[in-house]
Write a protein that holds these residues in place. Structure first.
Motif, short mmCIF file in Angstrom:
data_model
loop_
_atom_site.label_atom_id
_atom_site.label_comp_id
_atom_site.label_asym_id
_atom_site.label_seq_id
_atom_site.Cartn_x
_atom_site.Cartn_y
_atom_site.Cartn_z
N GLY A 185 0.82 -1.20 0.00
CA GLY A 185 0.00 0.00 0.00
C GLY A 185 0.85 1.25 0.00
O GLY A 185 0.64 2.18 -0.80
N ARG A 186 1.84 1.28 0.89
CA ARG A 186 2.74 2.43 0.95
C ARG A 186 3.66 2.48 -0.26
O ARG A 186 3.98 3.55 -0.78
N PHE A 187 4.10 1.31 -0.71
CA PHE A 187 4.94 1.25 -1.90
C PHE A 187 4.21 1.79 -3.13
O PHE A 187 4.79 2.47 -3.98
N SER A 188 2.90 1.53 -3.21
CA SER A 188 2.12 2.01 -4.36
C SER A 188 2.06 3.53 -4.41
O SER A 188 1.98 4.12 -5.49
N ILE A 189 2.10 4.17 -3.24
CA ILE A 189 2.14 5.64 -3.22
C ILE A 189 3.44 6.13 -3.83
O ILE A 189 3.47 7.10 -4.61
N LEU A 190 4.53 5.45 -3.52
CA LEU A 190 5.82 5.82 -4.09
C LEU A 190 5.82 5.62 -5.61
O LEU A 190 6.39 6.44 -6.34
N THR A 191 5.18 4.57 -6.09
CA THR A 191 5.10 4.36 -7.54
C THR A 191 4.25 5.44 -8.21
O THR A 191 4.54 5.84 -9.35
N GLN A 192 3.23 5.92 -7.52
CA GLN A 192 2.39 6.97 -8.08
C GLN A 192 3.10 8.32 -8.06
O GLN A 192 2.91 9.14 -8.96
N ILE A 193 3.91 8.57 -7.04
CA ILE A 193 4.73 9.78 -7.03
C ILE A 193 5.69 9.76 -8.22
O ILE A 193 5.87 10.77 -8.92
N ASP A 194 6.30 8.60 -8.46
CA ASP A 194 7.21 8.47 -9.59
C ASP A 194 6.48 8.69 -10.91
O ASP A 194 7.01 9.35 -11.82
N LEU A 195 5.26 8.18 -11.03
CA LEU A 195 4.49 8.38 -12.26
C LEU A 195 4.13 9.85 -12.45
O LEU A 195 4.15 10.36 -13.58
N CYS A 196 3.82 10.54 -11.36
CA CYS A 196 3.56 11.98 -11.45
C CYS A 196 4.76 12.71 -12.05
O CYS A 196 4.61 13.60 -12.89
N ARG A 197 5.94 12.31 -11.61
CA ARG A 197 7.16 12.93 -12.14
C ARG A 197 7.31 12.66 -13.63
O ARG A 197 7.69 13.54 -14.40
N GLN A 198 7.01 11.43 -14.02
CA GLN A 198 7.12 11.09 -15.44
C GLN A 198 6.15 11.91 -16.28
O GLN A 198 6.45 12.25 -17.43
N LEU A 199 4.99 12.22 -15.71
CA LEU A 199 3.95 12.96 -16.43
C LEU A 199 4.02 14.46 -16.20
O LEU A 199 3.16 15.21 -16.67
N ASN A 200 5.03 14.91 -15.44
CA ASN A 200 5.23 16.33 -15.12
C ASN A 200 4.05 16.93 -14.37
O ASN A 200 3.65 18.07 -14.60
N PHE A 201 3.48 16.15 -13.44
CA PHE A 201 2.40 16.64 -12.58
C PHE A 201 2.96 17.06 -11.23
O PHE A 201 3.79 16.34 -10.64
N PRO A 202 2.53 18.20 -10.71
CA PRO A 202 3.07 18.69 -9.43
C PRO A 202 2.47 18.04 -8.19
O PRO A 202 3.05 18.13 -7.11
N TYR A 203 1.28 17.41 -8.31
CA TYR A 203 0.59 16.91 -7.12
C TYR A 203 0.17 15.45 -7.25
O TYR A 203 -0.24 15.00 -8.32
N LEU A 204 0.26 14.74 -6.12
CA LEU A 204 -0.40 13.46 -5.96
C LEU A 204 -1.37 13.60 -4.81
O LEU A 204 -0.97 13.81 -3.66
N TYR A 205 -2.67 13.51 -5.11
CA TYR A 205 -3.70 13.61 -4.08
C TYR A 205 -3.91 12.24 -3.43
O TYR A 205 -4.06 11.24 -4.13
N LEU A 206 -3.93 12.22 -2.10
CA LEU A 206 -4.02 10.96 -1.37
C LEU A 206 -5.34 10.78 -0.63
O LEU A 206 -5.51 9.82 0.11
#
Length: 243
Positions: A185-206
């Protein structure tokens, strides 16, 4: 979004799902003009969340414990424990899909029926799964985590993510119970943060951070982040270097 002509609904009060001594009430975005990606993204910046096709925000009479939280992706720095998580799970393969696959449901059913027997989603059904996970409000991404055991590839986790105009929104994550110790569960948040970076998005809403609810207060360990309090996003930074 400040247009007073937009229609919203208010639910009746009912026992809170997270704090046993509190009552819950929701503000629902029911106006058809709010049922699109652009409006949904704006609602997210105003502290809303979605379940299925319904966008909502807590509107409780005597409590403001639910605080929308979003990670500042460009400034995010993993803690020591998060670095250990990335290292431990480095052998897993991460894949992305824009469609909900049939093979997700058995994993979801196993997860719900194992870990959430005391919740409203138990027992899991296909209809409940589809109505809860899928949405026409915006584009969705399904972040799959795969491992290989004895030469056989196995899906062990799926993170359901909404694509907004200014970021991603983590909707729900479910994983194989046999891999609970991997902290997926926590690891998936890290993968989504990484995806945000790939897509040039400034926010990950949790979603909502609830400090007094043990099963909901894991979201506050990703720094820096912002909390939506009194209609403002307030910055929260890491106080120490401990992980």
């Amino acid at each position: 979004m400040n247009d007073s002509s937009f229609k919203v609904g208010i639910t009746k009060t009912f026992p809170c799902s997270y704090l046993p001594d509190e009552e819950e009430r929701l503000l629902i975005a029911i106006d058809e003009r709010l049922q699109n990606k652009h409006s949904y993204s704006i609602l997210m910046t105003e502290g809303f969340r979605r379940s299925g096709e319904q966008s909502y925000r807590p509107y409780c009479p005597n409590c403001n414990a639910c605080q929308s939280i979003r990670v500042l992706v460009n400034d995010f720095s993993p803690s020591k424990s998060q670095k250990r998580s990335l290292k431990r799970n480095a052998s897993f393969t991460i894949k992305h899909s824009e469609q909900m696959r049939e093979y997700y449901y058995p994993l979801y059913e196993n997860y719900i029926n194992t870990f959430h027997q005391d919740g409203s989603m138990y027992p899991a059904t296909v209809q409940q799964f589809e109505s809860f996970i899928s949405s026409k409000l915006t584009t969705q991404l399904f972040i799959e985590t795969w491992c290989e055991i004895n030469g056989i590839k196995q899906l062990i986790c799926v993170a359901v993510t909404d694509v907004l105009t200014n970021g991603l929104s983590a909707v729900y994550t479910f994983y194989h119970p046999d891999f609970k110790s991997y902290g997926l569960g926590r690891f998936s948040i890290l993968t989504q943060i990484d995806l945000c970076r790939q897509l040039n998005f400034p926010y990950l809403y949790l979603g909502y951070q609830i400090d007094d609810c043990q099963k909901m207060n894991y979201k506050n360990s990703y720094f820096p982040h912002e909390r939506f309090i009194s209609s403002k996003w307030l910055l929260v930074e890491r106080k120490s270097s401990t992980g």
